[in-house]
Design an enzyme around this catalytic site. Structure first.
Site, short mmCIF file in Angstrom:
data_model
loop_
_atom_site.label_atom_id
_atom_site.label_comp_id
_atom_site.label_asym_id
_atom_site.label_seq_id
_atom_site.Cartn_x
_atom_site.Cartn_y
_atom_site.Cartn_z
N CYS A 381 15.20 -15.71 -19.10
CA CYS A 381 15.32 -16.10 -20.51
C CYS A 381 16.27 -17.29 -20.66
O CYS A 381 15.90 -18.40 -20.29
CB CYS A 381 15.73 -14.91 -21.36
SG CYS A 381 15.11 -15.08 -23.04
N HIS A 507 11.73 -10.98 -20.09
CA HIS A 507 12.75 -10.09 -19.50
C HIS A 507 12.11 -9.06 -18.57
O HIS A 507 11.84 -7.94 -18.98
CB HIS A 507 13.51 -9.37 -20.62
CG HIS A 507 14.41 -10.26 -21.39
ND1 HIS A 507 15.70 -10.53 -21.01
CD2 HIS A 507 14.19 -10.97 -22.52
CE1 HIS A 507 16.25 -11.36 -21.87
NE2 HIS A 507 15.36 -11.65 -22.80
N GLU A 509 13.43 -7.36 -16.42
CA GLU A 509 14.33 -6.23 -16.12
C GLU A 509 14.02 -4.99 -16.96
O GLU A 509 14.46 -3.89 -16.63
CB GLU A 509 15.79 -6.65 -16.30
CG GLU A 509 16.27 -6.86 -17.73
CD GLU A 509 16.05 -8.28 -18.26
OE1 GLU A 509 15.16 -8.98 -17.72
OE2 GLU A 509 16.74 -8.68 -19.20
N1 GLN Z 1 19.20 -17.86 -26.74
C1 GLN Z 1 17.92 -18.09 -26.17
C2 GLN Z 1 16.80 -18.00 -27.19
O1 GLN Z 1 16.99 -17.44 -28.24
C3 GLN Z 1 17.66 -17.13 -25.03
C4 GLN Z 1 17.54 -15.71 -25.46
C5 GLN Z 1 17.70 -14.72 -24.34
O2 GLN Z 1 18.16 -15.06 -23.25
N2 GLN Z 1 17.35 -13.47 -24.59
O3 GLN Z 1 15.72 -18.47 -26.96
#
Ligand code: GLN
Length: 557
Positions: A381, A507, A509
């Site tokens: 992410c 994600h 995970e």
């Molecule tokens: N802050 C980034 C976004 O909103 C990444 C979000 C995250 O890592 N969950 O796109």
């Protein structure tokens, strides 16, 4: 008729109710029963999505996009069912529903009160999980008995046996049985008080699970049983595990908790089939390899901020029979001390997700370090977004490349707001959330890991890779190996000709399990193992790492 188990906790918080509930769910499933799980959280936030990781640890995201308590991660990792929005309710959500009903005139002029309106809403939330395909619903009540916030939830579960029949409900209370060194004995009084408090509310527990550092003798268990009004076989010891959290279900099984539950409910089931769990315990106890991974994040000092990531690394370790030492490294420290000092010697570097500007440059420096030294790198992410920033700045030469999250006016917004996010002003549940399909490019590290053309992974972000820069990146050797079905969103980027350089917008995970490591974590750890065995002169392990299984073990409350 679906049976209900309610899990409460007493004496202290952080006593391990989530893990214990998940373990009970796992044991009952291993007996062939169909289990659904749920957590009721007494806090007033509608969900943990708006809370800082310092407050609440990680936000666990479900397929349906709900942002939930991290205990749901334990539930999904230990049991087979996919959880939904109905698996986590907070006081905020319950009140919101009741207030909406009131605004729509559904209470027909009545005074709306905690009892019965709030408690009815809570009961409905619990009963939503009881369907003909479910043998047992396990509902964990967050917080500790005695908290003001928790009272409506306890009142609701006190009422449910009246509605459903006492024989269809079971109360399991988790409590602390401390060992007093000075007296060289365990103390049962806090447990007696905690059960006393529950009984004042009208709840008589059926089972007591006693968290303890020292074993509890039969004599002590008899004493607890007598004072707390439960049979002695229902006083279950749950001793601290200093090796691994995956021991918890085995220990509850050894103390015959699952047997007690099915007998009490009169449910037909076979003895628990635990081969898969036995195998994972064997792998954990008999590692053939050892590697070290640096996780560089903004909240590295907080044990729960990247919980699912640490666990997913453990799962990949189990998969490869490899002990993984995880070092939690603050990205801010990299900015001060430089990557060479803090990152040399690791076999892999992982950058997790996150929000906000603090520590971003440290993440970018860590990625450069991994890219230039051919160290396996896994970005998740925000970790992917930082990889794009780093590549833009250093390889393409866009010195000011940035994300508009951190620099609105950057001349090179290589990461920018998703179209659907442009007019969003409200917080909470407004990001791109939950499971989304992703198409994988053949002949890529991702495709080799997943062995599939289309995958589905969970998301939680507002920003994306800016498509205006795609060609430029590709011309410099970056590959976009995972895209949304219409090709419009970059989901995975990779650098070929690198030991392992994979970064994902989603994600992974949240979908790894101890019995089934996530393909991308397994591939990353595999690459890190290869690097370690390839290094002719084995360097010693960096000394600021700790054993993975220990980092996530139950610690004394
Ligand atoms: N802050 C980034 C976004 O909103 C990444 C979000 C995250 O890592 N969950 O796109």
């Amino acid at each position: 008729m679906t049976k209900h188990i309610f899990v409460t906790g007493g004496v202290v918080s952080s006593i391990g109710k989530g893990l214990t509930s998940a373990s009970i769910g796992m044991l009952l499933e291993a007996r062939g029963l169909r289990v659904r799980m749920q957590k009721l959280d007494p806090y007033i936030n509608v969900d943990p999505g708006t809370m800082s990781p310092y407050q609440h640890g990680e936000v666990y995201v479900l397929d349906d996009g709900s942002e939930t308590d991290l205990d749901l991660g334990h539930y999904e990792r230990f049991t087979s069912g996919t959880l939904t929005r109905d698996s986590n309710y907070t006081t905020g959500q319950i009140y919101l529903r009741v207030i909406e009903k009131e605004r729509h005139g559904q209470f027909q002029g009545k005074t709306v009160q905690v009892i019965p309106h709030i408690t009815n809403e809570i009961k409905e939330a619990i009963l939503r999980l009881a369907d003909p395909n479910t043998d047992i619903v396990i509902t964990e009540i967050g917080g500790t008995v005695g908290d003001i916030e928790g009272l409506p939830f306890l009142e609701a579960i006190r009422q449910l046996p009246q509605d459903l029949g006492r024989e269809n409900c079971m109360f399991i209370h988790l409590t602390l049985v401390p060992y007093l060194k000075a007296a060289a004995e365990i103390k049962t009084k806090p447990t007696q008080h905690s059960v006393g408090q529950l009984r004042q509310i009208g709840i008589q527990p059926d089972v007591l699970i006693c968290r303890c550092e020292q074993s509890i003798s039969r004599e002590e268990r008899e004493k607890i049983a007598l004072f707390c009004n439960v049979p002695v076989e229902a006083v279950i010891e749950e001793k601290d595990k200093d090796f691994s959290i995956y021991e918890v279900p085995m220990s509850l099984r050894d103390h015959k908790l699952d047997e007690f539950i099915v007998k009490k409910f009169g449910l037909n089931s076979h003895p628990p089939r635990l081969e898969a769990w036995d195998n994972l315990m064997y792998s954990l106890r008999n590692p053939k390899h050892e590697i070290s991974i640096a996780v560089v994040g903004k909240y590295a000092e907080h044990k729960d901020a990247y919980k699912s990531i640490y666990e997913s690394l453990d799962h990949a370790g189990i998969h490869h029979q490899c002990q993984i030492r995880i070092a939690r490294i603050q990205s801010g420290d990299i900015e001060e001390e430089g990557p060479e000092r803090l990152l040399s010697g690791y076999d892999g570097i992982l950058i997790p997700g996150g929000f906000g500007e603090r520590g971003i440059e440290g993440k970018v420096q860590s990625i450069r370090y991994a890219r230039e030294r051919d160290i396996p790198f896994f970005g998740i992410c925000l970790g992917m977004q930082c990889a794009a920033i780093e590549f833009g700045r250093d390889v393409i030469g866009l010195a000011s490349a940035h994300s508009t999250e951190f620099d609105k006016d950057t001349p090179h917004p290589v990461i920018c707001l998703l179209d659907e996010q442009r007019n969003v002003t409200q917080l909470g549940g407004t990001m791109r959330l939950g499971a989304q399909p992703c198409h994988l490019m053949k002949d890529s590290a991702a495709h080799r890991a997943y062995q599939s053309d289309v995958i589905s992974e969970r998301h939680r972000h507002r920003y994306e890779f800016n498509n205006l820069y795609r060609q430029q990146y590709e011309a410099h050797g970056m590959r976009f190996t995972g895209l949304s079905p219409d090709g419009g969103l970059v989901e995975i980027l990779e650098l070929p000709n690198h030991a392992y350089f994979v970064a994902v917008q989603f994600h992974p995970e949240f979908k790894s399990k101890p019995t089934r490591a996530h393909p991308l974590f397994a591939a990353f750890v595999g690459a890190a193992m290869k690097r370690r065995s390839g290094r002719k002169q084995q360097r010693p392990m960096p000394n600021n790492s700790e054993e993975s299984s220990k980092s996530s073990a139950l610690t004394p409350p």
